[in-house]
Write a protein that holds these residues in place. Structure first.
Motif, PDB file in Angstrom:
ATOM      1  N   LEU A   1      14.396 -18.522  11.083  1.00 17.49           N
ATOM      2  CA  LEU A   1      15.055 -19.067   9.895  1.00 17.49           C
ATOM      3  C   LEU A   1      14.147 -18.978   8.680  1.00 17.49           C
ATOM      4  O   LEU A   1      14.597 -18.659   7.580  1.00 17.49           O
ATOM      5  CB  LEU A   1      15.471 -20.518  10.136  1.00 17.49           C
ATOM      6  N   CYS A   2      12.865 -19.216   8.871  1.00 13.53           N
ATOM      7  CA  CYS A   2      11.904 -19.119   7.776  1.00 13.53           C
ATOM      8  C   CYS A   2      11.849 -17.691   7.233  1.00 13.53           C
ATOM      9  O   CYS A   2      11.865 -17.485   6.018  1.00 13.53           O
ATOM     10  CB  CYS A   2      10.529 -19.562   8.262  1.00 13.53           C
ATOM     11  N   ILE A   3      11.803 -16.718   8.111  1.00 13.74           N
ATOM     12  CA  ILE A   3      11.780 -15.322   7.684  1.00 13.74           C
ATOM     13  C   ILE A   3      13.084 -14.957   6.967  1.00 13.74           C
ATOM     14  O   ILE A   3      13.067 -14.296   5.925  1.00 13.74           O
ATOM     15  CB  ILE A   3      11.569 -14.387   8.900  1.00 13.74           C
ATOM     16  N   VAL A   4      14.209 -15.395   7.492  1.00 14.23           N
ATOM     17  CA  VAL A   4      15.504 -15.077   6.885  1.00 14.23           C
ATOM     18  C   VAL A   4      15.605 -15.727   5.512  1.00 14.23           C
ATOM     19  O   VAL A   4      16.097 -15.108   4.560  1.00 14.23           O
ATOM     20  CB  VAL A   4      16.654 -15.527   7.811  1.00 14.23           C
ATOM     21  N   MET A   5      15.134 -16.953   5.374  1.00 15.92           N
ATOM     22  CA  MET A   5      15.221 -17.654   4.090  1.00 15.92           C
ATOM     23  C   MET A   5      14.366 -16.987   3.015  1.00 15.92           C
ATOM     24  O   MET A   5      14.650 -17.122   1.827  1.00 15.92           O
ATOM     25  CB  MET A   5      14.806 -19.116   4.251  1.00 15.92           C
ATOM     26  N   ILE A   6      13.329 -16.278   3.419  1.00 12.89           N
ATOM     27  CA  ILE A   6      12.488 -15.581   2.449  1.00 12.89           C
ATOM     28  C   ILE A   6      13.276 -14.460   1.778  1.00 12.89           C
ATOM     29  O   ILE A   6      13.162 -14.242   0.577  1.00 12.89           O
ATOM     30  CB  ILE A   6      11.219 -15.031   3.128  1.00 12.89           C
ATOM     31  N   PHE A   7      14.092 -13.763   2.543  1.00 13.94           N
ATOM     32  CA  PHE A   7      14.740 -12.559   2.047  1.00 13.94           C
ATOM     33  C   PHE A   7      16.152 -12.758   1.531  1.00 13.94           C
ATOM     34  O   PHE A   7      16.726 -11.826   0.987  1.00 13.94           O
ATOM     35  CB  PHE A   7      14.734 -11.482   3.133  1.00 13.94           C
ATOM     36  N   ILE A   8      16.745 -13.940   1.715  1.00 14.53           N
ATOM     37  CA  ILE A   8      18.089 -14.127   1.179  1.00 14.53           C
ATOM     38  C   ILE A   8      18.014 -14.692  -0.234  1.00 14.53           C
ATOM     39  O   ILE A   8      17.022 -15.295  -0.629  1.00 14.53           O
ATOM     40  CB  ILE A   8      18.953 -15.036   2.086  1.00 14.53           C
ATOM     41  N   LYS A   9      19.058 -14.463  -0.979  1.00 21.57           N
ATOM     42  CA  LYS A   9      19.126 -14.949  -2.359  1.00 21.57           C
ATOM     43  C   LYS A   9      19.283 -16.474  -2.329  1.00 21.57           C
ATOM     44  O   LYS A   9      20.100 -17.003  -1.580  1.00 21.57           O
ATOM     45  CB  LYS A   9      20.328 -14.312  -3.049  1.00 21.57           C
ATOM     46  N   PRO A  10      18.505 -17.183  -3.144  1.00 20.77           N
ATOM     47  CA  PRO A  10      18.653 -18.637  -3.173  1.00 20.77           C
ATOM     48  C   PRO A  10      20.040 -19.035  -3.661  1.00 20.77           C
ATOM     49  O   PRO A  10      20.488 -18.586  -4.706  1.00 20.77           O
ATOM     50  CB  PRO A  10      17.588 -19.095  -4.170  1.00 20.77           C
ATOM     51  N   VAL A  11      20.709 -19.828  -2.876  1.00 18.84           N
ATOM     52  CA  VAL A  11      22.040 -20.302  -3.245  1.00 18.84           C
ATOM     53  C   VAL A  11      21.977 -21.808  -3.448  1.00 18.84           C
ATOM     54  O   VAL A  11      21.102 -22.473  -2.914  1.00 18.84           O
ATOM     55  CB  VAL A  11      23.078 -19.957  -2.154  1.00 18.84           C
ATOM     56  N   GLU A  12      22.882 -22.296  -4.229  1.00 21.78           N
ATOM     57  CA  GLU A  12      22.911 -23.726  -4.478  1.00 21.78           C
ATOM     58  C   GLU A  12      23.893 -24.392  -3.518  1.00 21.78           C
ATOM     59  O   GLU A  12      25.075 -24.095  -3.530  1.00 21.78           O
ATOM     60  CB  GLU A  12      23.316 -24.007  -5.922  1.00 21.78           C
ATOM     61  N   PHE A  13      23.367 -25.268  -2.676  1.00 20.24           N
ATOM     62  CA  PHE A  13      24.232 -26.066  -1.811  1.00 20.24           C
ATOM     63  C   PHE A  13      23.543 -27.413  -1.619  1.00 20.24           C
ATOM     64  O   PHE A  13      22.356 -27.498  -1.339  1.00 20.24           O
ATOM     65  CB  PHE A  13      24.513 -25.377  -0.470  1.00 20.24           C
ATOM     66  N   GLY A  14      24.293 -28.456  -1.807  1.00 19.30           N
ATOM     67  CA  GLY A  14      23.739 -29.795  -1.660  1.00 19.30           C
ATOM     68  C   GLY A  14      22.658 -30.073  -2.682  1.00 19.30           C
ATOM     69  O   GLY A  14      22.816 -29.826  -3.873  1.00 19.30           O
ATOM     70  N   ILE A  15      21.527 -30.580  -2.196  1.00 16.29           N
ATOM     71  CA  ILE A  15      20.409 -30.892  -3.088  1.00 16.29           C
ATOM     72  C   ILE A  15      19.448 -29.727  -3.248  1.00 16.29           C
ATOM     73  O   ILE A  15      18.489 -29.817  -3.998  1.00 16.29           O
ATOM     74  CB  ILE A  15      19.648 -32.135  -2.587  1.00 16.29           C
ATOM     75  N   VAL A  16      19.707 -28.640  -2.546  1.00 16.45           N
ATOM     76  CA  VAL A  16      18.835 -27.467  -2.637  1.00 16.45           C
ATOM     77  C   VAL A  16      19.329 -26.581  -3.770  1.00 16.45           C
ATOM     78  O   VAL A  16      20.436 -26.066  -3.733  1.00 16.45           O
ATOM     79  CB  VAL A  16      18.825 -26.678  -1.315  1.00 16.45           C
TER      80      VAL A  16
END
Length: 98
Positions: free
Chosen positions: A23-38
């Protein structure tokens, strides 16, 4: 009396450490999306938090005597690679190289 060897097996903790690393590796390469408080502005903190959580879960999995160490070690390597990358990046910025 003979000591019965401890039967090692892969448990939920090992799989969790491995999946959090992925999940950490995948989160590095995906576009940041806005959901919830993130939001886009604190996406780095979320990824860093996942890496630290992976590090903690991996160390717990490695320390357990009844756990096979394959998946926790892979999760540990992935999370340490991400943390070390950012430490080196910030050190290079502080030294004025970048």
């Amino acid at each position: 009396m003979e000591d019965v060897p401890i039967k090692k097996r892969t448990t939920f903790l090992g799989f969790l450490a491995f999946l959090l690393g992925i999940l950490c590796i995948v989160m590095i390469f995906i576009k940041p999306v806005e959901f919830g408080i993130v939001t886009v502005s604190n996406w780095f903190l979320v990824i860093f938090g996942v890496a630290v959580l992976t590090l903690i879960v991996s160390l717990i999995g490695i320390a357990k005597e009844t756990e096979r160490n394959f998946f926790p070690v892979i999760g540990f390597i992935i999370s340490m690679g991400y943390i070390v990358f950012w430490l080196v990046f910030f050190l290079l910025i502080l030294m004025g190289v970048m």
